[in-house]
Write an enzyme that holds these catalytic residues in place. Structure first.
Site, PDB file in Angstrom:
ATOM      1  N   HIS A  62      39.827  48.582  51.828  1.00 18.05           N
ATOM      2  CA  HIS A  62      39.252  49.310  50.691  1.00 18.05           C
ATOM      3  C   HIS A  62      39.667  48.675  49.362  1.00 18.05           C
ATOM      4  O   HIS A  62      39.786  49.359  48.344  1.00 18.05           O
ATOM      5  CB  HIS A  62      39.663  50.788  50.708  1.00 18.05           C
ATOM      6  CG  HIS A  62      39.407  51.473  52.015  1.00 18.05           C
ATOM      7  ND1 HIS A  62      38.160  51.925  52.393  1.00 18.05           N
ATOM      8  CD2 HIS A  62      40.242  51.740  53.054  1.00 18.05           C
ATOM      9  CE1 HIS A  62      38.235  52.468  53.599  1.00 18.05           C
ATOM     10  NE2 HIS A  62      39.480  52.366  54.021  1.00 18.05           N
ATOM     11  N   SER A 183      34.115  27.578  29.368  1.00 18.81           N
ATOM     12  CA  SER A 183      33.167  28.386  28.601  1.00 18.81           C
ATOM     13  C   SER A 183      32.726  27.613  27.369  1.00 18.81           C
ATOM     14  O   SER A 183      33.466  26.783  26.846  1.00 18.81           O
ATOM     15  CB  SER A 183      33.841  29.709  28.194  1.00 18.81           C
ATOM     16  OG  SER A 183      33.109  30.353  27.180  1.00 18.81           O
ATOM     17  N   LYS A 189      38.892  29.699  29.360  1.00 17.86           N
ATOM     18  CA  LYS A 189      38.190  30.037  30.602  1.00 17.86           C
ATOM     19  C   LYS A 189      38.141  28.871  31.591  1.00 17.86           C
ATOM     20  O   LYS A 189      37.978  27.719  31.214  1.00 17.86           O
ATOM     21  CB  LYS A 189      36.761  30.489  30.291  1.00 17.86           C
ATOM     22  CG  LYS A 189      36.644  31.788  29.520  1.00 17.86           C
ATOM     23  CD  LYS A 189      37.123  32.972  30.353  1.00 17.86           C
ATOM     24  CE  LYS A 189      36.207  33.274  31.505  1.00 17.86           C
ATOM     25  NZ  LYS A 189      34.850  33.671  31.111  1.00 17.86           N
ATOM     26  N   GLU A 196      30.412  31.131  42.853  1.00 17.29           N
ATOM     27  CA  GLU A 196      29.403  32.065  42.349  1.00 17.29           C
ATOM     28  C   GLU A 196      28.000  31.622  42.749  1.00 17.29           C
ATOM     29  O   GLU A 196      27.146  32.442  43.109  1.00 17.29           O
ATOM     30  CB  GLU A 196      29.523  32.194  40.836  1.00 17.29           C
ATOM     31  CG  GLU A 196      30.808  32.902  40.390  1.00 17.29           C
ATOM     32  CD  GLU A 196      30.980  32.912  38.876  1.00 17.29           C
ATOM     33  OE1 GLU A 196      30.126  32.327  38.174  1.00 17.29           O
ATOM     34  OE2 GLU A 196      31.968  33.497  38.406  1.00 17.29           O
TER      35      GLU A 196
END
Length: 354
Positions: A62, A183, A189, A196
């Site tokens: 969970h 970024s 970043k 992804e």
């Protein structure tokens, strides 16, 4: 120019059985390519798993810390999934490996052709035994697309975990710069773009499967022009899976694990609570009573801002007088992991066995 002999090449042939043949020949080769890539990925996983066989980390249910495991054990879970993927692809390839050539348009031919010889020459197990099925069957496309979709589910799940592990909230791993981007405006970043993209491309392969299923669901026998759509879908599924595997393998191989961060996360969240309960069971207390007592101890720790390791023994004894100094050894994270030697468990010695 061959001349008259060339004009005879189309004897006892139709586009219907020729196309059915060509698709099978092409996909047979593509199956071998994907099989090899999956095998390579399994090899990288096993190498990493052996390296981090004793790197303690939290196991989750969970999305909450549950019990201590090792990073090596976690990686081998994906190796098991990929072994099944490889088996599914090989199994589908075996069923596909029957030759439709000689089925002609739909009803075979009046010429005395040797379909057994043709099938053997082209490397098939044998000829397809029904000419209608020979030209109209696309089960193999749907089955392979299904196997590829399941494979992509596993790559997507793994990608999602890597995305989480790369975040500052976890920081369990670090990706090589070659497999991440920065970024355009935020200089700090480091985005896990490859994972992804793989997660996103999973939907594309699912779409290819749905295209094939929807295309075939209402077709009467035998050949129908709708079936031209099979190639775009199944070819795209294979192309997408191959490019995902081709990038995932070196990304994983160059990924750096951060065991100290994993260990730090494992120290929180009371993931050794089950071992605390098992300690009481070893003292003769029924498990349900041990479970209840351990739950009260966890609640006390939360109230006092302590962990099971830092809670004083007198506090343990207030809840259950069976506790003694041995509880601290029982809830030691390394002992918790090393003690799970059951088949399939996370104990480090299980990793080389698998």
């Amino acid at each position: 120019r061959v001349g008259a002999a060339g004009k005879r090449l189309h004897t006892a042939r139709s586009r219907n059985d020729q196309v059915a043949l060509d698709v099978r020949l092409y996909l047979r080769r593509e199956c071998n390519s994907v099989y090899s890539l999956v095998t390579e990925l399994i090899g990288v996983l096993c190498k990493k798993a052996e390296k981090y066989a004793d790197a303690v980390m939290p196991g989750y249910t969970h999305m909450q810390r549950a019990q201590p495991i090792t990073f090596g054990h976690h990686l081998l879970a994906y190796a098991e999934m990929l072994l099944r993927d490889r088996e599914r692809i090989a199994d589908a390839q075996r069923r596909m490996n029957y030759c439709p050539l000689g089925s002609c348009a739909l009803a075979g031919t009046t010429y005395n052709t040797d379909r057994e010889m043709t099938a053997e020459t082209l490397g098939f197990t044998g000829p397809m035994l029904n000419s209608l099925d020979g030209v109209s069957d696309r089960d193999f496309c749907m089955e392979l697309a299904s196997a590829l979709s399941i494979l992509m589910v596993h790559l997507s799940r793994f990608s999602e975990e890597i995305i989480l592990w790369c975040s500052w909230e976890f920081k369990f791993v670090e990706l090589d710069d070659a497999f991440s981007t920065g970024s355009s405006i935020m200089p700090q970043k480091k985005n896990p773009d490859i994972t992804e993209l793989i997660r996103g491309k999973t939907g594309r392969v699912f779409g290819d499967l749905m295209t094939l299923l929807t295309m075939m669901k209402g077709l009467p026998l035998a050949y129908n022009k709708d079936m031209q759509e099979d190639k775009e879908a199944i070819f795209d599924a294979f192309d997408t899976v191959k490019i995902c595997l081709t990038t995932f393998i070196p990304m994983l191989d160059t990924m750096t694990a951060l065991p100290e961060n994993m260990r730090k996360a494992a120290a929180g969240g009371f993931i050794n609570a089950t071992d605390c309960a098992d300690y009481l069971v070893g003292k003769g207390l029924p498990f349900r009573d041990a479970y209840k007592a351990t739950g009260e101890i966890v609640a006390l720790c939360i109230k006092k801002g302590l962990t099971l390791e830092t809670l004083p023994l007198e506090e343990y004894k207030k809840i259950c007088d069976l506790f003694d100094d041995g509880v601290y050894d029982a809830i030691n994270l390394d002992k918790c992991v090393n003690g799970r030697t059951s088949l399939g468990g996370p104990a480090p010695q299980n990793v080389p066995i698998r």
